[in-house]
Design a protein around this motif. Structure first.
Motif, short mmCIF file in Angstrom:
data_model
loop_
_atom_site.label_atom_id
_atom_site.label_comp_id
_atom_site.label_asym_id
_atom_site.label_seq_id
_atom_site.Cartn_x
_atom_site.Cartn_y
_atom_site.Cartn_z
N SER A 1 -4.47 -1.92 7.14
CA SER A 1 -3.45 -1.32 7.96
C SER A 1 -3.84 0.25 8.22
O SER A 1 -4.10 0.82 9.27
N CYS A 2 -3.95 0.94 7.10
CA CYS A 2 -4.06 2.20 7.07
C CYS A 2 -5.64 2.83 6.76
O CYS A 2 -5.93 3.90 6.74
N CYS B 1 -7.26 -0.78 2.86
CA CYS B 1 -6.00 -1.43 3.50
C CYS B 1 -6.37 -1.60 4.81
O CYS B 1 -6.84 -0.75 5.71
N CYS C 1 0.37 3.78 3.30
CA CYS C 1 1.20 3.36 4.55
C CYS C 1 2.47 2.67 4.54
O CYS C 1 3.32 2.53 5.52
N CYS D 1 1.08 -1.35 0.12
CA CYS D 1 0.10 0.08 -0.01
C CYS D 1 0.97 1.38 0.01
O CYS D 1 1.71 1.31 0.90
ZN LIG Z 1 -2.28 1.16 4.00
#
Ligand SMILES: [Zn+2]
Length: 242
Positions: free
Chosen positions: A234-235, A232, A211, A208
């Motif tokens: 994570s972000c 995503c 991030c 991604c």
């Molecule tokens: Zn991300």
């Protein structure tokens, strides 16, 4: 060929990236305008230079009163002394006691003279120093002032140029946003707000780009194949295959 619904979703997600680019452009311009306006509003350097000139002028004025008082007093003392000398040297005063009294008064006047002269000298020294500083402070102010005048003209021109471009971009943004499903747009706006102005991230080399983290294989697979909007893990940015 992908099914229509899938093509539509991909189209929307790809277009969201275009919206992202447009929003960045708008954001950059708004930021530039804000910076230009902040610089226009910030007159602190010129004000400080002017205040310095004013402070020096005020101090010079302030010193004027005691200076005139001491000078006036000295003038009086000198004229009294001259009168005594005139009488002594006229030869009309012959009485020893009277002469002694005159000498005593002269000594007294001399003391008074010193009492006035010492503070006057201090004032004159300060005035002289201040006059030099005053010249320098005025020059500095003039330099800052004329630089500021030119700066203001430049800043106003760039504020105007930047502001003129914005309405068309806002219109373009509205037109673009009108084409998206409300849910996609709401997600986009929410993530954008939470993620420093970036809602959409490209996926490059399996990572991604929002991030910079490598996507888990299943997530990557999902972005490549699914017809849903994938965020995503994570972000939370909306992922678009580059
Ligand atoms: Zn991300």
């Amino acid at each position: 060929m992908l099914p229509l619904s899938e093509r539509l979703i991909m189209f929307i997600v790809k277009q969201l990236y275009d919206l992202q680019l447009l929003d960045w452009d708008i954001q950059d311009r708004e930021q530039s305008i804000a910076e230009v306006r902040a610089r226009l509003a910030d007159d602190s350097k010129r004000i400080a230079a002017k205040q310095r000139v004013d402070r020096i002028a005020a101090r010079l004025t302030e010193l004027g009163t005691p200076r005139r008082q001491h000078e006036g007093a000295i003038q009086q003392i000198e004229s009294r002394r001259a009168n005594i000398d005139k009488r002594i040297f006229s030869g009309m005063v012959t009485n020893a006691r009277e002469l002694e009294a005159f000498e005593e008064e002269k000594a007294n006047l001399q003391r008074q003279h010193s009492d006035e002269e010492d503070p006057l000298l201090e004032i004159l020294v300060e005035v002289e120093e201040l006059q030099d500083v005053d010249i320098e402070a005025k020059r500095t102010f003039e330099a800052i002032n004329s630089a500021r005048e030119s700066e203001i003209i430049e800043l106003q021109a760039s504020e105007q140029a930047l502001s003129q471009e914005l309405p068309a971009l806002y219109e373009q943004r509205n037109d673009m946003a009108a084409d998206y499903p409300p849910v996609a747009l709401a997600t986009y706006d929410l993530v954008r707000k939470r993620r420093g102005g970036q809602a959409v991230a490209l996926v490059e080399r399996g990572a991604c780009q929002g991030c910079r983290l490598t996507l888990p294989t299943n997530e990557l697979q999902k972005v490549r194949t699914t017809q849903d909007m994938v965020q995503c893990s994570s972000c939370t940015r909306i992922l678009v295959i580059a």
